[in-house]
Structures are given as C-alpha cells and as structure tokens.
Write a protein that holds these residues in place. Structure first.
Motif, PDB file in Angstrom:
ATOM      1  N   ARG A 185      69.217 105.240-113.028  1.00 58.97           N
ATOM      2  CA  ARG A 185      70.982 104.901-113.311  1.00 58.97           C
ATOM      3  C   ARG A 185      71.151 103.326-113.571  1.00 58.97           C
ATOM      4  NH1 ARG A 185      75.155 107.047-109.259  1.00 58.97           N
ATOM      5  NH2 ARG A 185      73.807 105.744-107.922  1.00 58.97           N
ATOM      6  N   PHE A 186      71.832 103.247-114.594  1.00 59.28           N
ATOM      7  CA  PHE A 186      72.236 101.907-114.633  1.00 59.28           C
ATOM      8  C   PHE A 186      73.736 101.621-114.357  1.00 59.28           C
ATOM      9  CE2 PHE A 186      73.351  97.876-116.685  1.00 59.28           C
ATOM     10  CZ  PHE A 186      72.462  97.054-116.738  1.00 59.28           C
ATOM     11  N   VAL A 187      74.177 101.223-113.552  1.00 58.60           N
ATOM     12  CA  VAL A 187      75.635 101.278-112.894  1.00 58.60           C
ATOM     13  C   VAL A 187      76.163 100.020-113.619  1.00 58.60           C
ATOM     14  CG1 VAL A 187      77.282 101.362-111.089  1.00 58.60           C
ATOM     15  CG2 VAL A 187      75.112 102.685-110.755  1.00 58.60           C
ATOM     16  N   MET A 188      77.147 100.213-114.817  1.00 54.96           N
ATOM     17  CA  MET A 188      77.749  99.249-115.159  1.00 54.96           C
ATOM     18  C   MET A 188      79.032  99.703-115.806  1.00 54.96           C
ATOM     19  SD  MET A 188      78.598  95.849-115.564  1.00 54.96           S
ATOM     20  CE  MET A 188      80.345  95.757-116.273  1.00 54.96           C
ATOM     21  N   TYR A 189      80.416  99.656-115.271  1.00 55.92           N
ATOM     22  CA  TYR A 189      81.371 100.327-115.750  1.00 55.92           C
ATOM     23  C   TYR A 189      82.802  99.201-115.996  1.00 55.92           C
ATOM     24  CZ  TYR A 189      78.952 104.524-114.883  1.00 55.92           C
ATOM     25  OH  TYR A 189      78.005 105.877-114.854  1.00 55.92           O
ATOM     26  N   TYR A 190      83.330  99.211-116.972  1.00 57.12           N
ATOM     27  CA  TYR A 190      84.475  98.373-116.983  1.00 57.12           C
ATOM     28  C   TYR A 190      85.803  98.896-116.377  1.00 57.12           C
ATOM     29  CZ  TYR A 190      81.899  95.291-119.976  1.00 57.12           C
ATOM     30  OH  TYR A 190      80.776  94.347-120.409  1.00 57.12           O
ATOM     31  N   ARG A 191      86.037 100.061-116.255  1.00 59.07           N
ATOM     32  CA  ARG A 191      87.365 100.639-116.030  1.00 59.07           C
ATOM     33  C   ARG A 191      87.163 101.370-114.828  1.00 59.07           C
ATOM     34  NH1 ARG A 191      91.176  99.930-119.397  1.00 59.07           N
ATOM     35  NH2 ARG A 191      92.340 101.604-118.553  1.00 59.07           N
ATOM     36  N   THR A 192      86.410 100.919-113.728  1.00 60.89           N
ATOM     37  CA  THR A 192      86.258 102.057-112.556  1.00 60.89           C
ATOM     38  C   THR A 192      86.747 100.985-111.062  1.00 60.89           C
ATOM     39  OG1 THR A 192      84.042 100.944-111.957  1.00 60.89           O
ATOM     40  CG2 THR A 192      84.205 103.054-113.207  1.00 60.89           C
ATOM     41  N   HIS A 193      87.545  99.788-111.532  1.00 61.34           N
ATOM     42  CA  HIS A 193      88.127  98.979-110.507  1.00 61.34           C
ATOM     43  C   HIS A 193      89.460  98.639-110.691  1.00 61.34           C
ATOM     44  CE1 HIS A 193      85.222  96.902-112.949  1.00 61.34           C
ATOM     45  NE2 HIS A 193      86.005  96.089-112.849  1.00 61.34           N
ATOM     46  N   PRO A 194      90.616  99.653-110.896  1.00 60.45           N
ATOM     47  CA  PRO A 194      91.725  99.108-111.341  1.00 60.45           C
ATOM     48  C   PRO A 194      92.311  98.197-110.233  1.00 60.45           C
ATOM     49  CG  PRO A 194      91.790 101.326-110.568  1.00 60.45           C
ATOM     50  CD  PRO A 194      90.383 100.892-110.829  1.00 60.45           C
ATOM     51  N   ARG A 195      93.368  97.417-110.506  1.00 60.90           N
ATOM     52  CA  ARG A 195      94.121  96.398-109.661  1.00 60.90           C
ATOM     53  C   ARG A 195      94.284  97.134-108.284  1.00 60.90           C
ATOM     54  NH1 ARG A 195      98.979  94.234-108.527  1.00 60.90           N
ATOM     55  NH2 ARG A 195      99.090  91.970-108.193  1.00 60.90           N
TER      56      ARG A 195
END
Length: 226
Positions: free
Chosen positions: A183-193
């Motif tokens: 896997r390559f773990v890189m997400y932009y929308r998995t850590h909302p405020r």
C-alpha cells in the motif's frame, strides 16, 4: 533542480511509502509536495506569541523544510525524524547542523526532550486509527508545557475545483490500495479538523487555535505543565 518524470512518479506511486519516498527524495524539492515557504513563514509568525522555544522537533521531516522553520524559531539546532533514509540523506545535506533520526513516527523514540514539535503535510500518511499512536508519541516527546504546532490550510469548499481534485485523488488512492500491494498511504481528506481536535484532546493535549491570515489556522496543542 530537475523535476521527476511521469515514469518516476508512477514507479514511486506503486511502491511502499518508505520505498517511494526513497526514490523520490533526490527530486522531491522540485515537486509541489514540498511544504511551501509561505506556509513556513506563516507558521513562524503565528508561533511568536507562544515562544520563545529552546529545542524543536520536526516529525516526518522529509528533506527538511520544517527544519528551516525550527532553525529560526528555536535556540538550539533542531531535530528531524523520518523513516525514509533517502529523504534524510537530502535533509542532512541541506541542514548539516540538524540532528536527524530515522524512525517510524508512530513509535517516536523521545521522552520529554523538546518544547516545540511541528509537522508539515504528513497527516495524510496516517490512517485515522493510527493518529492516536502518532499523537501519543508527540505528547511524550514534549516537555511539560511544550507545544505541538500543527498548521492547517483552509479546506476547499465543494464549489471549488480543489475540493474535487483532492477527493478524486483520495478515491484513486483507495482503488490503488485495494488492488495493489504494498500500500501507499497518502490521503488528503482523512483528517478533518473535528477529528484531529478530538484525537489531540484524547492524547492529553490542551488545544487552542490561532489564525494564520491568508493560509488557515495553526492548531496549538500544549502538553499540560502539570
């Protein structure tokens, strides 16, 4: 500096996170993924009312963009930690005075050693259920009263193209990880405020925020002095 080719980016994207960044390291600073100077400058400005700081740590330092900020914000030479040997090699060349440590950010090897910890653009490399390990390690690395400073750019709205670009990237990454290993773990929308603030609170931090005009906000998570 020469930018990576599409072939190089494709090979990197089909590798593990560690191997991918080892491959990308020599050209990383020529990509849009490097923390921009305006973000570093805004963070220094926002931190001034919380200092002075003696010793700083940059978590997931990469090629060392955050070290530049710490060299200005702290009295002692900074420390950077990353698990990519290739990225640390580039950071060492750019910041020979820094103390660079190869380690997994989910198991930081520090105990009450710093009064300032920063991290730039790294949260997407941690799945939501891994954030408690990350934040617990940062909490332990801080001295009582120390600050974890986490800059957050303003989230795009649904009406903005950036929202759909980031959502599309995350979807593509989920499909890639469903059919390809490693896997390559890189997400932009998995850590909302709200989730970040809740996880920081659960780790024991006293949390507040301060605005960074034109950028977003700086989350200030303090290890209680007691």
């Amino acid at each position: 500096m020469e930018r990576p080719t599409l072939k190089e980016l494709a090979v990197q994207a089909l590798s593990s996170v560690e191997r991918g960044y080892d491959l990308l390291a020599p050209k990383f600073d020529a990509t849009p993924f490097r923390t921009p100077d305006w973000m570093l400058a805004a963070t220094i400005t926002a931190l001034r009312e919380y200092g002075p700081f003696e010793r700083g740590l940059d978590v997931c330092t990469g090629t060392g963009a955050g070290l530049e900020m710490l060299e200005e914000a702290t009295a002692e030479p900074p420390t950077g930690v990353d698990f990519s040997a290739g990225m640390l090699e580039q950071a060492r060349a750019a910041h020979p005075g820094a103390d660079l440590v190869r380690a997994d950010a989910r198991a930081l090897p520090f105990d009450a050693a710093y009064d300032l910890v920063v991290s730039f653009g790294a949260l997407g490399h941690f799945l939501p259920d891994e954030r408690p390990q990350l934040f617990d390690g940062i909490f332990r690395a801080l001295r009582p009263g120390g600050v974890f400073a986490l800059p957050m750019s303003r989230a795009p709205r649904r009406t903005q193209p950036a929202y759909w670009l980031l959502s599309g990237f995350d979807l593509a990454m989920r499909v890639r990880n469903a059919v390809w290993r490693p896997r390559f773990v890189m997400y932009y929308r998995t850590h909302p405020r709200p989730a970040l603030l809740a996880d920081l609170d659960a780790a024991g931090f006293a949390v507040e925020t301060t605005p960074m005009p034109g950028v977003g906000e700086l989350i200030i998570a303090r290890r209680p002095a007691g």
